[in-house]
Each structure stands twice: as C-alpha cells, then as structure tokens.
Enzyme design. Structure first.
Site, PDB file in Angstrom:
ATOM      1  CG  HIS A   4      71.173  55.162  34.389  1.00 32.06           C
ATOM      2  ND1 HIS A   4      70.904  55.179  35.739  1.00 32.06           N
ATOM      3  CD2 HIS A   4      71.793  56.335  34.111  1.00 32.06           C
ATOM      4  CE1 HIS A   4      71.327  56.316  36.246  1.00 32.06           C
ATOM      5  NE2 HIS A   4      71.869  57.040  35.287  1.00 32.06           N
ATOM      6  CG  ASN A  54      85.908  57.040  39.336  1.00 32.29           C
ATOM      7  OD1 ASN A  54      86.827  57.794  39.622  1.00 32.29           O
ATOM      8  ND2 ASN A  54      84.725  57.482  38.956  1.00 32.29           N
ATOM      9  CE  LYS A  55      81.482  57.374  41.929  1.00 40.24           C
ATOM     10  NZ  LYS A  55      80.086  57.056  42.181  1.00 40.24           N
ATOM     11  CG  ASP A  57      87.169  61.048  45.443  1.00 37.98           C
ATOM     12  OD1 ASP A  57      87.152  60.223  44.499  1.00 37.98           O
ATOM     13  OD2 ASP A  57      86.190  61.758  45.747  1.00 37.98           O
ATOM     14  NE  ARG A  58      81.650  59.240  46.722  1.00 36.42           N
ATOM     15  CZ  ARG A  58      80.393  59.028  46.431  1.00 36.42           C
ATOM     16  NH1 ARG A  58      79.921  57.795  46.432  1.00 36.42           N
ATOM     17  NH2 ARG A  58      79.604  60.024  46.134  1.00 36.42           N
TER      18      ARG A  58
END
Length: 137
Positions: A4, A54-55, A57-58
């Site tokens: 953020h 990252n990610k 797995d998506r």
C-alpha cells in the site's frame, strides 16, 4: 513491506537497514507503483536483491510441486500453463528492464553480478520457495 502507498516511509526505512533484499512481484500484475518505489530505493542504496515472482499457483491449470525445483516444476506443467508462464515472466522481466536493470530467471542467469535473479514462487503452495531460500543464502 506491504504494497500500500501509505507504507512508503516504512519501505524507505527498511531499505536503509537491510544487507540484502527480496523484492516480491506478483506475476499476474507485474511491477506496480509501490514495487517501482522499492526498486528505486534498493538501487539508490546499492542493496543487493533478488526478485520473487510470486503467485505462480494462479497460472492456468498450475499443478503444485513444492518439493521439486521450480524449473523442473515448470517443465512438467501443461503446455498452456508453460506458455502463460513464459508470457507473464517475460513481461515482468521487460518491466524490470524498463527500470534500467538486467534481470533473468535464476536458472538461466549467466552472471549473478550483472543480472538480477528472478525466482518463480508461490507463497500459498510453496513452489519455488526452496530455490528462493538457496539463492538468498
């Protein structure tokens, strides 16, 4: 640090304290403004870092293999999954190049002093985490 914008000061302070960093990039979104901010802080302070892509797995129909080296896990995926990985990883590496840095997938890295290593990982399934830890140590 969290992505953020409100955590800008925290990223700045953290980058001044570390000896080495792992910059996390979401393979589905690529470099976001906060990632670029962190990248610039690391460059400014000349902090060595690696990139965790990252990610994974998506990715479409990704089959989890956390106990297999990630480059082998990628080779064992269906063609459609490998193609999506290739497209998205190349896009992320291009975005890194647009920031003035040479980067490549860690298993293709010809020179660890010249190229930033990009390690495909999944924080959910653990795919690629052993590779990331080995590279960081």
């Amino acid at each position: 640090t969290p992505g953020h914008e409100s955590f800008s000061n925290l990223r700045s302070r953290g980058s001044s304290l570390c000896d080495m960093a792992i910059l996390v990039v979401d393979i589905m979104h690529g470099l976001e403004q906060q990632t670029i901010e962190s990248l610039n802080l690391l460059k400014k302070r000349r902090t060595p870092f690696i990139i965790a892509l990252n990610k994974i797995d998506r990715l479409y129909e990704w089959k989890t293999m956390p106990r297999v080296p990630v480059d082998e896990a990628i080779k064992k995926q269906k063609k459609i999954t490998r193609d999506e990985f290739d497209d998205r990883s190349k896009q992320a590496i291009l975005q890194i190049a647009e920031q003035g840095l040479n980067a490549t997938l860690f298993y293709d890295n010809p020179d660890f002093k010249t190229y930033i290593s990009v390690v495909p990982v999944s924080g959910i399934s653990g795919d690629g985490m052993a590779d990331l830890i080995c590279l960081a140590c």
